[in-house]
Design a protein around this motif. Sequence first.
Motif, short mmCIF file in Angstrom:
data_model
loop_
_atom_site.label_atom_id
_atom_site.label_comp_id
_atom_site.label_asym_id
_atom_site.label_seq_id
_atom_site.Cartn_x
_atom_site.Cartn_y
_atom_site.Cartn_z
N ASP A 45 54.67 52.86 35.59
CA ASP A 45 53.71 53.27 36.55
C ASP A 45 52.67 52.27 36.43
N PRO A 46 52.33 51.80 37.70
CA PRO A 46 51.08 50.85 37.99
C PRO A 46 49.85 51.38 37.45
N ALA A 47 49.53 52.63 37.61
CA ALA A 47 48.25 53.32 37.24
C ALA A 47 48.15 53.14 35.73
N THR A 48 49.38 53.71 35.16
CA THR A 48 49.58 53.49 33.60
C THR A 48 48.98 51.98 33.09
N VAL A 49 49.65 51.03 33.60
CA VAL A 49 49.78 49.54 33.24
C VAL A 49 48.20 49.23 33.43
N LEU A 50 47.72 49.65 34.66
CA LEU A 50 46.21 49.33 35.18
C LEU A 50 45.20 49.76 33.76
N HIS A 51 45.49 50.84 33.17
CA HIS A 51 44.68 51.34 32.23
C HIS A 51 44.70 50.42 30.99
N HIS A 52 45.90 49.99 30.75
CA HIS A 52 46.00 48.94 29.62
C HIS A 52 45.32 47.60 29.96
N VAL A 53 45.59 47.37 31.09
CA VAL A 53 45.10 45.92 31.44
C VAL A 53 43.47 46.00 31.51
N ARG A 54 43.01 46.97 31.83
CA ARG A 54 41.57 47.16 31.77
C ARG A 54 40.81 47.00 30.55
N LYS A 55 41.79 47.73 29.55
CA LYS A 55 41.13 47.65 27.97
C LYS A 55 41.47 46.15 27.48
N LEU A 56 42.37 45.62 28.02
CA LEU A 56 42.48 44.22 27.35
C LEU A 56 41.68 43.19 28.15
N VAL A 57 41.13 43.29 29.36
CA VAL A 57 40.16 42.65 29.86
C VAL A 57 38.73 42.86 29.28
N ASP A 58 38.45 44.32 29.09
CA ASP A 58 37.32 44.54 28.42
C ASP A 58 37.17 44.07 27.17
N ALA A 67 41.69 35.59 42.57
CA ALA A 67 42.35 36.77 43.72
C ALA A 67 43.21 36.10 44.42
N ARG A 68 44.37 36.67 44.79
CA ARG A 68 45.34 35.86 45.86
C ARG A 68 45.87 36.97 46.78
N ARG A 69 46.46 36.76 47.71
CA ARG A 69 46.89 37.82 48.58
C ARG A 69 48.50 38.10 48.46
N GLY A 70 48.63 39.27 48.24
CA GLY A 70 50.07 39.77 47.96
C GLY A 70 50.93 39.72 49.34
N ASN A 71 52.26 40.44 49.06
CA ASN A 71 52.99 40.06 50.28
C ASN A 71 52.57 40.94 51.53
N ARG A 72 51.83 41.95 51.56
CA ARG A 72 51.47 42.82 52.35
C ARG A 72 49.70 42.35 52.93
N GLY A 73 49.47 41.24 52.26
CA GLY A 73 48.06 40.78 52.70
C GLY A 73 46.96 41.79 51.67
N ALA A 74 47.41 42.36 50.90
CA ALA A 74 46.52 42.99 50.02
C ALA A 74 45.96 42.05 48.76
N LYS A 75 44.60 42.23 48.69
CA LYS A 75 43.94 41.36 47.58
C LYS A 75 44.66 41.86 46.13
N GLU A 76 45.28 40.84 45.23
CA GLU A 76 45.60 40.98 43.97
C GLU A 76 45.04 40.20 43.00
N ILE A 77 44.80 40.62 41.71
CA ILE A 77 44.33 39.89 40.70
C ILE A 77 45.17 39.70 39.59
N PRO A 78 45.69 38.44 39.57
CA PRO A 78 46.32 38.14 38.27
C PRO A 78 45.70 38.00 37.04
N TYR A 79 46.18 38.25 35.77
CA TYR A 79 45.59 38.27 34.70
C TYR A 79 46.61 37.34 33.58
N LEU A 80 45.72 36.41 32.76
CA LEU A 80 46.39 35.70 31.80
C LEU A 80 46.10 35.88 30.59
N SER A 81 46.69 35.71 29.49
CA SER A 81 46.46 35.95 28.05
C SER A 81 45.37 34.76 27.87
#
Length: 166
Positions: A45-58, A67-81
Amino acid sequence: MGAERRNATEAEANALASGIRLRIIRLTFKEALTNKELAGRLGKDPATVLHHVRKLVDTGFLAPQPARRGNRGAKEIPYLSTRLSWNLRLDESEELGRASLEAYLAEVGEVGTAKVEQTRLVVQLPEPEQGEFKRRLYELIEEYADRPIDPGAERTAIYLALYPSA
């Protein structure tokens, strides 16, 4: 050899004590992925993954990219190790060991065991030779980890486990 490793902080060690977070670090090693892309790759689930992503960013294991635009024009933030996990010295705990094994088994499950080159060996060495054996193994791994990344090359994962044989 590579940069000198430092001891992980308690927060860093806690962040790495999760198989899913180790997999997120691995998935973002070569290419920046959004939370939605990570959720799809992990089957979570994206909400579960977001919890883990935030911990890894922190804790500095992931870095947000522009940031980039997704398929529907929404702002998306990609993450890199950030490769921070490779530069840390960890006190091996049951929790960290289980997380590494869990991540390994999930990744092997995705590719299938037919694509995994594996071998098992028991060596019986006196104490000084055991130290040399381990040192040489880790030097070889470190040598390859220090090489520049070739974006067009195939990725190969390594899982190494040394343990007492009964």
